[in-house]
Scaffold this active site. Structure first.
Site, PDB file in Angstrom:
ATOM      1  CE1 TYR A   1     -10.856 -53.549  31.315  1.00  0.00           C
ATOM      2  CE2 TYR A   1     -12.521 -54.941  31.978  1.00  0.00           C
ATOM      3  CZ  TYR A   1     -11.196 -54.899  32.365  1.00  0.00           C
ATOM      4  OH  TYR A   1     -10.181 -54.811  32.629  1.00  0.00           O
TER       5      TYR A   1
ATOM      6  CG  ASN B   1      -1.509 -47.405  33.758  1.00  0.00           C
ATOM      7  OD1 ASN B   1      -1.108 -46.583  33.134  1.00  0.00           O
ATOM      8  ND2 ASN B   1      -2.344 -47.458  33.860  1.00  0.00           N
TER       9      ASN B   1
ATOM     10  CB  CYS C   1      -5.364 -49.380  34.833  1.00  0.00           C
ATOM     11  SG  CYS C   1      -4.334 -50.261  35.612  1.00  0.00           S
ATOM     12  CG  HIS C   2      -7.120 -50.268  41.282  1.00  0.00           C
ATOM     13  ND1 HIS C   2      -6.082 -48.749  40.365  1.00  0.00           N
ATOM     14  CD2 HIS C   2      -7.422 -49.059  41.800  1.00  0.00           C
ATOM     15  CE1 HIS C   2      -6.185 -47.755  41.734  1.00  0.00           C
ATOM     16  NE2 HIS C   2      -7.773 -47.760  42.333  1.00  0.00           N
TER      17      HIS C   2
ATOM     18  CD  GLU D   1      -9.266 -46.175  44.694  1.00  0.00           C
ATOM     19  OE1 GLU D   1     -10.216 -46.407  44.540  1.00  0.00           O
ATOM     20  OE2 GLU D   1      -7.711 -46.184  44.456  1.00  0.00           O
TER      21      GLU D   1
END
Length: 226
Positions: free
Chosen positions: A160, A183, A191-192, A218
């Site tokens: 952040y 979002n 945003c993850h 991912e």
């Protein structure tokens, strides 16, 4: 001006938000994290909604109808077959006039969004190449989300605080968290991938289990054993 005020203040570089009715269409796609509602205008993907079972989908469609000033181009059932589009009206499949062209365009945008989202969950798509309609968000929040979409690629994470630094607001780490919560395009605008600098996973509007699943997909976190 405080960060909270900036979050509500449109960026002067942004074009004015249009007030007229917008052509749009929606569908619900089955994914490993549950049903996702995807909605698109003629400009691009405009919203993604988690956990889009029947009630949640109906509420999201009602909100979008108010925000975009028009009923959707067609009203599909609560879920659709893989990579399929909503049932099209004659105006969608064969536009009779220039006025109908945005309707046809929004269903094209929706179809491409469905294909790329399904490819992402299959592990084939690593970067979305979708046109995005940013009209549901403005100001600081839009600026932060654009930075995230452009510069935090698949398989990486950002803190952040780091994201606040990147947009030139070093005191705005908490405001970045608020921007992530606002979002309108999760998964596609990732945003993850925003986590706590101390190593914590951070919060997530779709739920922490959903965030863990996306990060595991991912390769950032290990895949669950069961």
């Amino acid at each position: 001006m405080t960060i909270a005020e900036r979050q509500k203040q449109p960026d002067p570089r942004e074009r004015s938000e249009r007030r007229e009715a917008r052509a749009w269409a929606w569908a619900v796609s089955a994914t490993p994290i549950g049903p996702l509602l995807l909605a698109a205008t003629d400009e691009g993907l405009v919203q993604v909604v988690f956990h889009a079972e029947e009630k949640t989908a109906a509420e999201a469609v009602a909100r979008l109808t108010r925000r975009l000033g028009a009923e959707p181009a067609s009203l599909p059932s609560a879920s659709l077959p893989s990579a399929s589009l909503p049932s099209a009206s004659p105006a969608v499949t064969a536009p009779a006039s220039a006025a109908a062209l945005p309707v046809a365009r929004c269903t094209e945008q929706l179809g491409e969004a469905i294909r790329q989202v399904e490819s992402y969950f299959a592990g084939d798509t690593k970067a979305f190449t979708l046109p995005l309609d940013w009209s549901l968000i403005t100001g600081f929040n839009r600026r932060v989300l654009r930075e995230l979409a452009a510069h935090v690629p698949y398989g990486t994470v950002v803190g952040y605080q780091d994201l606040a630094d990147r947009v030139g607001e070093p005191g705005a780490a908490r405001a970045v968290g608020v921007a992530m919560g606002s979002n309108p395009l999760p998964v596609v605008v990732p945003c993850h991938r925003v986590v706590e600098s101390g190593g914590g996973i951070g919060g997530f509007g779709g739920g922490l289990e959903t965030k863990r699943t996306l990060l595991a997909l991912e390769g950032v976190l290990p895949q669950p054993l069961f």
